[in-house]
Design a protein around this motif. Sequence first.
Motif, PDB file in Angstrom:
ATOM      1  N   VAL A 264      21.242  13.215  10.423  1.00 31.98           N
ATOM      2  CA  VAL A 264      20.344  13.570  11.533  1.00 31.98           C
ATOM      3  C   VAL A 264      21.216  14.030  12.700  1.00 31.98           C
ATOM      4  N   LYS A 265      21.897  15.131  12.510  1.00 26.29           N
ATOM      5  CA  LYS A 265      22.878  15.591  13.493  1.00 26.29           C
ATOM      6  C   LYS A 265      22.245  15.943  14.834  1.00 26.29           C
ATOM      7  N   ILE A 266      20.969  16.304  14.825  1.00 24.95           N
ATOM      8  CA  ILE A 266      20.334  16.684  16.092  1.00 24.95           C
ATOM      9  C   ILE A 266      20.306  15.527  17.079  1.00 24.95           C
ATOM     10  N   ALA A 267      20.397  14.303  16.560  1.00 26.63           N
ATOM     11  CA  ALA A 267      20.343  13.136  17.443  1.00 26.63           C
ATOM     12  C   ALA A 267      21.710  12.571  17.764  1.00 26.63           C
ATOM     13  N   PHE A 268      22.738  12.969  17.013  1.00 23.38           N
ATOM     14  CA  PHE A 268      24.027  12.311  17.157  1.00 23.38           C
ATOM     15  C   PHE A 268      25.212  13.250  17.356  1.00 23.38           C
ATOM     16  N   HIS A 269      25.039  14.525  17.084  1.00 24.37           N
ATOM     17  CA  HIS A 269      26.167  15.451  17.220  1.00 24.37           C
ATOM     18  C   HIS A 269      25.996  16.323  18.459  1.00 24.37           C
ATOM     19  N   ASN A 270      27.135  16.767  18.982  1.00 27.03           N
ATOM     20  CA  ASN A 270      27.168  17.606  20.174  1.00 27.03           C
ATOM     21  C   ASN A 270      26.427  16.936  21.321  1.00 27.03           C
ATOM     22  N   LEU A 271      26.751  15.663  21.517  1.00 24.00           N
ATOM     23  CA  LEU A 271      26.100  14.896  22.592  1.00 24.00           C
ATOM     24  C   LEU A 271      26.769  15.207  23.925  1.00 24.00           C
ATOM     25  N   ASP A 272      26.495  16.384  24.406  1.00 24.19           N
ATOM     26  CA  ASP A 272      27.117  16.903  25.625  1.00 24.19           C
ATOM     27  C   ASP A 272      26.068  16.973  26.735  1.00 24.19           C
ATOM     28  N   HIS A 273      26.201  16.120  27.729  1.00 27.00           N
ATOM     29  CA  HIS A 273      25.212  16.080  28.804  1.00 27.00           C
ATOM     30  C   HIS A 273      25.248  17.315  29.691  1.00 27.00           C
ATOM     31  N   THR A 274      26.284  18.146  29.541  1.00 23.85           N
ATOM     32  CA  THR A 274      26.371  19.354  30.363  1.00 23.85           C
ATOM     33  C   THR A 274      25.604  20.531  29.763  1.00 23.85           C
ATOM     34  N   LEU A 275      25.103  20.400  28.539  1.00 26.24           N
ATOM     35  CA  LEU A 275      24.275  21.464  27.970  1.00 26.24           C
ATOM     36  C   LEU A 275      23.074  21.678  28.897  1.00 26.24           C
ATOM     37  N   PRO A 276      22.685  22.906  29.140  1.00 26.06           N
ATOM     38  CA  PRO A 276      21.625  23.186  30.122  1.00 26.06           C
ATOM     39  C   PRO A 276      20.351  22.362  29.933  1.00 26.06           C
ATOM     40  N   LYS A 277      19.862  22.252  28.717  1.00 27.39           N
ATOM     41  CA  LYS A 277      18.630  21.498  28.494  1.00 27.39           C
ATOM     42  C   LYS A 277      18.840  20.008  28.754  1.00 27.39           C
ATOM     43  N   MET A 278      19.997  19.505  28.344  1.00 27.58           N
ATOM     44  CA  MET A 278      20.274  18.085  28.564  1.00 27.58           C
ATOM     45  C   MET A 278      20.416  17.801  30.059  1.00 27.58           C
ATOM     46  N   ALA A 279      21.116  18.682  30.754  1.00 23.90           N
ATOM     47  CA  ALA A 279      21.307  18.507  32.200  1.00 23.90           C
ATOM     48  C   ALA A 279      19.965  18.522  32.917  1.00 23.90           C
ATOM     49  N   HIS A 280      19.072  19.402  32.490  1.00 16.01           N
ATOM     50  CA  HIS A 280      17.755  19.491  33.121  1.00 16.01           C
ATOM     51  C   HIS A 280      16.974  18.196  32.924  1.00 16.01           C
ATOM     52  N   LEU A 281      16.946  17.681  31.708  1.00 21.07           N
ATOM     53  CA  LEU A 281      16.184  16.464  31.419  1.00 21.07           C
ATOM     54  C   LEU A 281      16.747  15.260  32.171  1.00 21.07           C
ATOM     55  N   ILE A 282      18.062  15.166  32.209  1.00 22.04           N
ATOM     56  CA  ILE A 282      18.690  14.035  32.906  1.00 22.04           C
ATOM     57  C   ILE A 282      18.495  14.153  34.410  1.00 22.04           C
ATOM     58  N   ASP A 283      18.698  15.347  34.955  1.00 22.00           N
ATOM     59  CA  ASP A 283      18.520  15.548  36.396  1.00 22.00           C
ATOM     60  C   ASP A 283      17.104  15.228  36.847  1.00 22.00           C
TER      61      ASP A 283
END
Length: 323
Positions: free
Chosen positions: A83-102
């Motif tokens: 289930v790589k979508i949940a565990f790989h490339n866990l980079d908080h700087t990715l645009p979508k991740m940054a948006h959700l966290i911000d």
Amino acid sequence: MSTEYKGPLSVETRKIAKDELREDDNSRAQALRQMRDWIEKNPKIISCRTDDSFLLRFLRFKKFSVPMAQEAMERYILLRQTVKIAFHNLDHTLPKMAHLIDNGYLFAVPGRDKLGRRWIIGRPGVFDPYKFINEDMCRVHGIVYETLMEDEENQVRGFVHYADGAGVSLPYLTLFTPKEAVRIVKNGERTLPMRHKEVHVINVPSSLKYVLDWGMTLISDKIKKRVKIYTTAEEAANNLDVSMLPKEYGGTIPMSEMIESFKKELVASRQQLMDNDNMEVRLELFSVQAKEGAVSALKSGNQSCNPYKTDVLTGSFRKLEVD
């Protein structure tokens, strides 16, 4: 590499670890040695972390039962790989991740409560199902949880979850099939080495209450007893330590400040989370059932824990009209 444990646990936390998890200097040293020997000889494992913190998260999760910790770790690495979508490339700087966290979709509150636990705030209504997909949801959870699991104090003290369901609507049900939802819930409890101490939920939309009721049937009685559901934030505030909540929910620190504080933790753990992608197992040595993440609730003929028929739910979810 030296096998002498130089962990950062406070004196008080070490006592809790001994009382609740059967951890002391002797049990820890023996268990770590056994875990490393097992990893070295395990034909299923190609590459795996062997540092104290990583191994101890599983030993503490299973109260220092070495066989159970080994099984949990093997299942965890398998899950990461399948289930790589949940565990790989866990980079908080990715645009979508940054948006959700911000925007406060998921973050940890700074500091600890009087029992030394970290609080995790979840606001699923921030997740726009028209702009994001289930992969984005899985990845942001992976980023937050993996970051927090790196801290050994958290491994022992555990977590308190506070979720606000305001803004969640029927389109959210199209993100995952019921079967996928079952796997997420089961793996969240049985595979991720996190100690879930309390779960508080507010503002559950009446139209989705049946989904929450169904979800409650999937968790163990132990966790079920730790779940508290409130009608409003005010009701929750009367029953919780509001000092651990953002100002918007009755605390004193604005949510934006809490998020900025947590982002510093994300920065500090980013490289380790990225390096975790190097862990690997030999998939051909695992059963098809294991690789698919099958759970007992979905075995043929077993619907005992599910009051709703899976095929009916699937059809209902997929046929929803999305405005």
